[in-house]
Design an enzyme around this catalytic site. Structure first.
Site, PDB file in Angstrom:
ATOM      1  N   ASP A 173      65.156   6.302  -7.128  1.00 19.00           N
ATOM      2  CA  ASP A 173      65.404   5.179  -8.032  1.00 19.00           C
ATOM      3  C   ASP A 173      64.121   4.897  -8.796  1.00 19.00           C
ATOM      4  O   ASP A 173      63.045   4.777  -8.194  1.00 19.00           O
ATOM      5  CB  ASP A 173      65.830   3.944  -7.233  1.00 19.00           C
ATOM      6  N   LEU A 174      64.219   4.810 -10.126  1.00 21.39           N
ATOM      7  CA  LEU A 174      63.040   4.504 -10.931  1.00 21.39           C
ATOM      8  C   LEU A 174      62.642   3.038 -10.727  1.00 21.39           C
ATOM      9  O   LEU A 174      63.497   2.153 -10.770  1.00 21.39           O
ATOM     10  CB  LEU A 174      63.311   4.770 -12.407  1.00 21.39           C
ATOM     11  N   ASP A 216      69.727   4.571 -13.398  1.00 17.39           N
ATOM     12  CA  ASP A 216      68.479   5.263 -13.072  1.00 17.39           C
ATOM     13  C   ASP A 216      68.499   5.770 -11.633  1.00 17.39           C
ATOM     14  O   ASP A 216      67.449   5.972 -11.031  1.00 17.39           O
ATOM     15  CB  ASP A 216      67.288   4.337 -13.281  1.00 17.39           C
TER      16      ASP A 216
END
Length: 293
Positions: A173-174, A216
């Site tokens: 996950d960004l 994302d």
């Protein structure tokens, strides 16, 4: 007359030669050829079938076709090279043939007939492949999509349950991606996602599979235990500073790892990896954590 000591054929029999049959070209069965070429919707299989058919009728030992980013190859790569262009109303193909002998005029005619038959089944297979890719791959990043992931993880877990190797799942996950979108807009957000997907593709092994399952959020199915997955995670973290698309906006990521358990379902291993990913965020981000089972 003692036929056992005869050394010559009668004059009327000179027409008969045992090697004459070697030069007789087999009759071309176009219906059968069409049926064979339409027997698959995989373009590589269609091309290989075309090569095998050519080998039955002509001195063709290999052939090669390049379309966009795809390379189709069949047979050997040496011999007399012959390049021919195939045209129809929409497409143009250039095929390179490898021959064991030059083609006669009749053989060139046969090759032309076979080439004209190839176009439709190959086009059908290419269109089917394109439609399949659209259904299985994310349009933005070219990684597998959520639908493809569900199929792949079920297959990987089934293989692990048969004790054919261990499987681990990485959830990525960004960090602070929502703030990036709010500050710079979705165009920049897409630019970052594409760059991150390219990084993942460089970091994973040939046996691993990467997917974008939404926003994302990315996942990687790794062949091996948590130690093998940890190496992939660390490689991703180490590569982040070397990608300008990410460093330009100070992008980092958090990762979580879970190894499959006996008879575990896809939802369970995902939940464990996702929980480990949130532990990485709580630990300060830009790191990975391993599920404690």
């Amino acid at each position: 007359m003692d036929f056992s000591i005869a050394t010559e054929l009668y004059p009327d029999d000179y027409w008969y030669r045992s090697d004459a049959y070697l030069n007789i070209e087999p009759e071309l069965d176009l219906v059968q050829v069409i049926q064979q070429l339409h027997g698959s919707l995989d373009p590589r299989t269609v091309f290989a079938c075309f090569g095998k058919i050519l080998g039955q009728y002509l001195p063709v030992k290999g052939l090669q076709l390049i379309l966009d980013k795809q390379k189709f190859v069949w047979g050997r790569h040496y011999g007399i090279e012959l390049k021919r262009t195939i045209n129809d109303n929409q497409d143009t193909f250039t095929i390179a043939y490898q021959l064991s002998a030059p083609l006669s005029s009749s053989q060139k005619k046969t090759l032309g007939q076979l080439e004209s038959i190839l176009i439709q089944p190959l086009n059908n297979a290419l269109k089917y492949q394109s439609m399949s890719n659209q259904a299985m791959f994310d349009a933005l990043t070219d990684l597998g999509n959520r639908y493809y992931y569900r199929q792949a993880i079920d297959i990987a877990l089934a293989r692990a349950n048969r004790q054919q190797g261990k499987v681990s799942l990485i959830v990525l996950d960004l960090d602070k991606f929502k703030q990036l979108n709010d500050a710079y807009g979705h165009k920049v957000g897409d630019y970052v996602l594409v760059g991150f997907a390219a990084l993942i593709n460089q970091a994973i092994r040939n046996t691993d599979q990467a997917f974008r399952i939404g926003g994302d959020e990315f996942v990687i199915i790794t062949q091996g235990d948590v130690n093998a997955a940890a190496i992939v995670c660390q490689r991703i973290i180490d590569m982040m500073p070397r990608h300008s698309e990410l460093t330009e906006y100070n992008i980092q990521c958090s990762l979580g790892i879970a190894e499959s358990l006996p008879q575990q379902h896809a939802e369970n291993i995902y939940e464990r990896a996702d929980k480990a990913m949130y532990c990485a965020k709580a630990a300060g981000r830009n790191c990975f954590r391993i599920s404690a089972n």
